[in-house]
Design a protein around this motif. Structure first.
Motif, PDB file in Angstrom:
ATOM      1  N   UNK A 309      12.508  36.970 -25.147  1.00  0.00           N
ATOM      2  CA  UNK A 309      12.385  37.996 -26.179  1.00  0.00           C
ATOM      3  C   UNK A 309      10.935  38.041 -26.650  1.00  0.00           C
ATOM      4  N   UNK A 310      10.633  38.992 -27.516  1.00  0.00           N
ATOM      5  CA  UNK A 310       9.271  39.139 -28.007  1.00  0.00           C
ATOM      6  C   UNK A 310       9.103  38.586 -29.421  1.00  0.00           C
ATOM      7  N   UNK A 311      10.135  37.935 -29.928  1.00  0.00           N
ATOM      8  CA  UNK A 311      10.065  37.408 -31.285  1.00  0.00           C
ATOM      9  C   UNK A 311       9.927  35.902 -31.310  1.00  0.00           C
ATOM     10  N   UNK A 312       9.812  35.354 -32.516  1.00  0.00           N
ATOM     11  CA  UNK A 312       9.750  33.919 -32.711  1.00  0.00           C
ATOM     12  C   UNK A 312      11.153  33.330 -32.656  1.00  0.00           C
ATOM     13  N   UNK A 313      11.261  32.136 -32.114  1.00  0.00           N
ATOM     14  CA  UNK A 313      12.551  31.456 -32.045  1.00  0.00           C
ATOM     15  C   UNK A 313      12.917  30.888 -33.414  1.00  0.00           C
ATOM     16  N   UNK A 314      14.194  30.977 -33.749  1.00  0.00           N
ATOM     17  CA  UNK A 314      14.675  30.550 -35.069  1.00  0.00           C
ATOM     18  C   UNK A 314      15.369  29.200 -34.939  1.00  0.00           C
ATOM     19  N   UNK A 315      14.631  28.125 -35.235  1.00  0.00           N
ATOM     20  CA  UNK A 315      15.202  26.779 -35.149  1.00  0.00           C
ATOM     21  C   UNK A 315      16.111  26.487 -36.334  1.00  0.00           C
ATOM     22  N   UNK A 316      15.908  27.171 -37.445  1.00  0.00           N
ATOM     23  CA  UNK A 316      16.768  26.942 -38.609  1.00  0.00           C
ATOM     24  C   UNK A 316      18.207  27.372 -38.325  1.00  0.00           C
ATOM     25  N   UNK A 317      18.371  28.349 -37.444  1.00  0.00           N
ATOM     26  CA  UNK A 317      19.698  28.807 -37.042  1.00  0.00           C
ATOM     27  C   UNK A 317      20.286  27.887 -35.969  1.00  0.00           C
TER      28      UNK A 317
END
Length: 437
Positions: A309-317
């Motif tokens: 993807x073109x976004x930042x990965x969400x480690x909080x999720x």
């Protein structure tokens, strides 16, 4: 119908003869005769090609291509006529390969079928669409070409590198994994599960001798140990934008997918349970850890069409979903790409949360081209500053490894081309040292 190079050479020669007729009149007659003969030859050649020549062609290729490996495609071209035919074959390859100069030139005897092969190396997963097979046929005269459109458009699916998986499987069966860099790591002490007591044979470790059993049997007996089995191994694959970086034509995501596929096979082969998680800005795919014969197919089908993807990965999720779906303490192998220390600092809290309940191994990528550039000589002031930036990036990667170690998190910094072997060696090392419990 197409005119060949031979026709154009002859027509130029005829024009020269007729031009010489201006100087010497007999040459004009020779040129006119040559022009008539050439016209008749073209007509006869065209009639022969369209009335007597029969050609067919078929494409034979695997339904599944292996990503990053050479995949063989075979063309069968049949000459159904009673004369020798020269063919120029153009296979309409998927546009992903960017091969615009592909052609095969062959000579086919009467009533014969030839087979020609070529290799394709895809660099990303997904669907690849082939078009028709275009065959240009010429007779012995060779003045005219006839186009035949053969075959049918087909679609081939490109899966993660199952060729590498088969290579590991064959080497594992012959006990030759050391040939590709898999280390034989010696167990440290007797901290594995006890299996049985057996007679001593030459080559057994003296430390494993069971003296009490030896005294009862009046000959040496040794203890046999085995690694703890049925441990859960999860490959966590980050699909964020940083995994789009390319190395030798393949993205880091593709290298991570190939490595996780091979590691899953090795884990199942060692009677552990292999599972899979993919994520980016949201929790994406989850394959429950199993060790049955169908597990590799489930993992491969899940990895087949994963994209960055073109976004930042969400480690909080990621953390709450892992804790909810993975109840038993497991080894989590996280494939990601921290380019600088700041990227790690933003995610360190979540990595510590994962490591608190599970054993976490963070795998991220080194850049050999960056090291090569940093060690090259500086020739200008601009290059001097570029070298400083390169050295800062290299230092950040070493700092990431050190910071993870200080927080009790295991890490592996590796180049993409050595990822699979290094991850397997790290897994075997951690399993041997009983770090998965």
């Amino acid at each position: 119908m197409f005119l060949t190079k031979r026709f154009y050479l002859l027509i130029v020669l005829t024009a020269i003869l007729m031009a010489l007729g201006i100087v010497w009149s007999p040459m004009l007659i020779v040129g006119q005769v040559a022009l008539v003969a050439l016209t008749i030859a073209v007509v006869l050649d065209a009639l022969n090609l369209y009335m007597r020549v029969k050609l067919s062609a078929q494409r034979e290729c695997p339904e599944r291509f292996s990503n990053g490996d050479d995949n063989q495609v075979t063309l069968h071209i049949k000459n159904g006529s009673s004369q020798q035919i020269g063919v120029t074959v153009i296979d309409e390859l998927p546009p992903d390969f960017q091969k615009r100069d592909f052609k095969i030139i062959e000579l086919i005897a009467p009533k014969k079928t030839i087979k020609t092969t070529y290799n394709l190396r895809p660099t990303h997963r997904g669907e690849y669409h082939f078009g028709n097979i275009i065959v240009y046929a010429t007779s012995r005269i060779g003045l005219v070409q006839r186009r035949f459109t053969c075959g049918e458009p087909t679609m081939a699916k490109v899966y993660p590198s199952y060729v590498m998986l088969r290579k590991f499987e064959l080497l594992a069966m012959s006990n030759n994994l050391t040939e590709i860099g898999i280390k034989r790591i010696r167990r440290a002490g007797n901290n594995t599960d006890f299996e049985q007591i057996k007679d001593y044979v030459q080559g057994d470790e003296y430390r494993r001798i069971n003296w009490k059993a030896s005294a009862r049997r009046t000959h040496l007996m040794v203890n046999v140990y085995q690694d703890e089995r049925s441990q859960q191994i999860f490959n966590l694959i980050d699909k964020g934008r940083l995994m789009q970086q390319a190395f030798k034509g393949m993205t880091l995501l593709d290298y991570a997918i190939n490595a996780s596929l091979v590691l899953s096979y090795v884990a199942i082969h060692r009677q552990d349970k292999a599972g899979l998680v993919t994520f980016a800005d949201k929790f994406d795919s989850f394959v429950k850890a199993e060790s049955n014969t169908l597990q590799m197919k489930r993992i491969m089908d899940c990895l087949y069409n994963q994209q960055t993807t073109f976004g930042e990965s969400d480690y909080s999720m990621l953390c709450p979903n892992i804790n909810k779906l993975v109840g038993k303490r497991s080894l989590l192998i996280l494939y990601t790409n921290f380019t600088d220390f700041g990227a790690l600092r933003r995610q360190l809290t979540y990595l510590r949360m994962l490591n608190r309940r599970h054993r976490l191994l963070v795998v991220f990528f080194d850049d050999p081209e960056l090291h090569e550039f940093a060690t090259s000589p500086q020739k200008s002031e601009v290059e001097y500053f570029e070298h400083v930036i390169a050295e800062k990036m290299i230092y950040d990667r070493r700092l990431i490894v050190s910071t993870l170690r200080q927080n009790g998190i295991y890490s592996l910094l590796t180049t993409p081309d050595h990822l699979s072997v290094n991850v397997i060696n790290k897994y075997i090392e951690m399993k041997t040292r009983q770090l998965l419990t």
